[in-house]
Design an enzyme around this catalytic site. Sequence first.
Site, PDB file in Angstrom:
ATOM      1  N   SER A 252       6.008   9.799 -14.710  1.00  0.00           N
ATOM      2  CA  SER A 252       6.359  10.921 -13.876  1.00  0.00           C
ATOM      3  C   SER A 252       5.718  12.108 -14.523  1.00  0.00           C
ATOM      4  CB  SER A 252       7.817  11.172 -13.795  1.00  0.00           C
ATOM      5  OG  SER A 252       8.341  11.624 -15.187  1.00  0.00           O
ATOM      6  N   LYS A 253       5.254  13.040 -13.809  1.00  0.00           N
ATOM      7  CA  LYS A 253       4.727  14.106 -14.475  1.00  0.00           C
ATOM      8  C   LYS A 253       5.590  15.140 -15.206  1.00  0.00           C
ATOM      9  CE  LYS A 253       4.665  16.659  -9.997  1.00  0.00           C
ATOM     10  NZ  LYS A 253       3.807  17.094  -8.953  1.00  0.00           N
ATOM     11  N   ARG A 254       6.902  14.797 -14.946  1.00  0.00           N
ATOM     12  CA  ARG A 254       7.785  15.678 -15.951  1.00  0.00           C
ATOM     13  C   ARG A 254       7.796  15.066 -17.286  1.00  0.00           C
ATOM     14  NH1 ARG A 254      12.682  16.889 -11.729  1.00  0.00           N
ATOM     15  NH2 ARG A 254      11.087  16.932 -10.148  1.00  0.00           N
ATOM     16  N   ARG A 467       5.210  22.938 -18.971  1.00  0.00           N
ATOM     17  CA  ARG A 467       6.363  21.905 -19.418  1.00  0.00           C
ATOM     18  C   ARG A 467       6.258  21.770 -20.977  1.00  0.00           C
ATOM     19  NH1 ARG A 467       4.678  19.423 -14.637  1.00  0.00           N
ATOM     20  NH2 ARG A 467       2.750  18.342 -15.644  1.00  0.00           N
ATOM     21  N   THR A 501       6.034  15.501  -5.899  1.00  0.00           N
ATOM     22  CA  THR A 501       5.195  14.514  -5.160  1.00  0.00           C
ATOM     23  C   THR A 501       5.294  13.186  -5.791  1.00  0.00           C
ATOM     24  OG1 THR A 501       3.693  15.859  -6.206  1.00  0.00           O
ATOM     25  CG2 THR A 501       3.826  16.192  -3.977  1.00  0.00           C
TER      26      THR A 501
END
Length: 502
Positions: A252-254, A467, A501
């Site tokens: 995940s982009k997190r 982030r 997304t």
Amino acid sequence: MTVRTRVAPSPTGDPHVGTAYVALFNMAFARSQGGTFVLRIEDTDQVRSTAGSEKMILDSLRWLGLDWDEGPDCGGAFGPYRQSERSDVYRRHVEVLIEAGHAFHCFCSSERLDEVRQAQQQRGETGRYDGHCLGLDDAEVQRRLSAGEAAVVRMKVPESGVCHIDDLFRGVIEIDYQQVDMQVLLKSDGMPTYHLANVVDDHLMEISHVIRGEEWINSAPKHRLLYDYFGWTPPVLAHLPLLRNPDRSKLSKRKNPTSIQYYRRMGYLPEALLNFLGLMGYSMADGREQFELGDFIASFSLDRISLGAPVFDLEKLNWLNGTWLRGLSDEAFADRVVQWALNREQLMPIVPLVKERTERFADLVATTGYLLGDNRGLSADSFAQLAMEPEAVLEVLQFALWRLEQVPDWERSTLVECMTSLAAGLGVKIRALLGPLFIALSGRPVALPLYDSMVILGSDVTRARLRDAIDVLGGVSKKQAKRLEKRYRELGEAGPDAAATP
Ligand code: GLU
């Protein structure tokens, strides 16, 4: 059998490394069998699909060295390859299902559906349609449709029994029909949902093998039913293992940059990134870790795919990229640096920002370092000069990140609008918002103009740096996240989930 495979991205966000991964395996399999590889754009979600995202996906896949025999940009005998241009095809097919009694009109309001779902949740049941409109007779349906009442079309699902899905890698998977929802096939605006369009297109485009991510296994029973209802032979199904973060959660982009654009901007070689994706759940017969696309294709075999969770490990990617770089001749290395960033196209947007501030070209190394490179030397101390509580800095960065994740077009004017409205919502001066952003992006309190920098860095790098800055400041604990989400929603924002997304 003529092998025809496809990759079918939805253009609703960044070009995801997972799309490239699936495309690589589909292309390798098709080419190794003398078959055809198709690219189809699944843009039935008209609200979230954008032309910009489609372009970026195609550009990124091509940059990686992937290419397709048929697609929206190159045509082919089974087009159009963009689902939004095929609405009449889907409508015709829905008619066939209704006629045969396999699908039905549903007039339920979203309020009613919410109530049903809540009640099911309270009883600990799987949320699914309760069949309310299943028994409506034809006359009533016609009367309500003629009166202009909004309706969707849903597929029927057997009330009991088990659906058998044959997966090439997993063997037979059994899924209880009780777990399968009476899926909407056609929305009230006449557009199909993913499930209908996907099945109809795979059949009409004569796709022989559907090779896609594991996350679609649960959709397989719906697809299987649709093939049966239409009387079609389903393609061979093969679900690839999901890419994982190092902690084994779904990539995940997190936790990891997931956009191909990020890797391009940060100076990874396309052949190294592609090579890395070819190692995900796959091993070469001779155990080699570094290989070219041609060798991968020439020796490709679906038997060599293993289902153990493949980890998208940045350290490994960096090692592999370094290995590729060292393998370049000095001339090729220099050429690649030029291609990467030191070229007219990359420099032109930067020139107007620096020209007025430059006395010697030598100054450029310091002023533009954060735009071209990644060395910001960021630490919690970097934010100390802001005269803001660390808690407030964290809040600003998190809100800005959530907000920026929802920006559909990365234009300067949109970014200005987006940050101005966030500051207004928070009741703070814009400076209080921009200060932390400046430092997060550049590592310094003074840098080139912020919005221009964001445009030049692009959405992926900008968001990755925010982030990163949040992590540098100690990250957001679960408890903090809850509090921040609540406050964010109070600002009238859609909430961070809307930004997530797939
Ligand atoms: N449009 C789907 C996606 O975005 C395609 C899934 C499939 O391959 O069936 O991944």
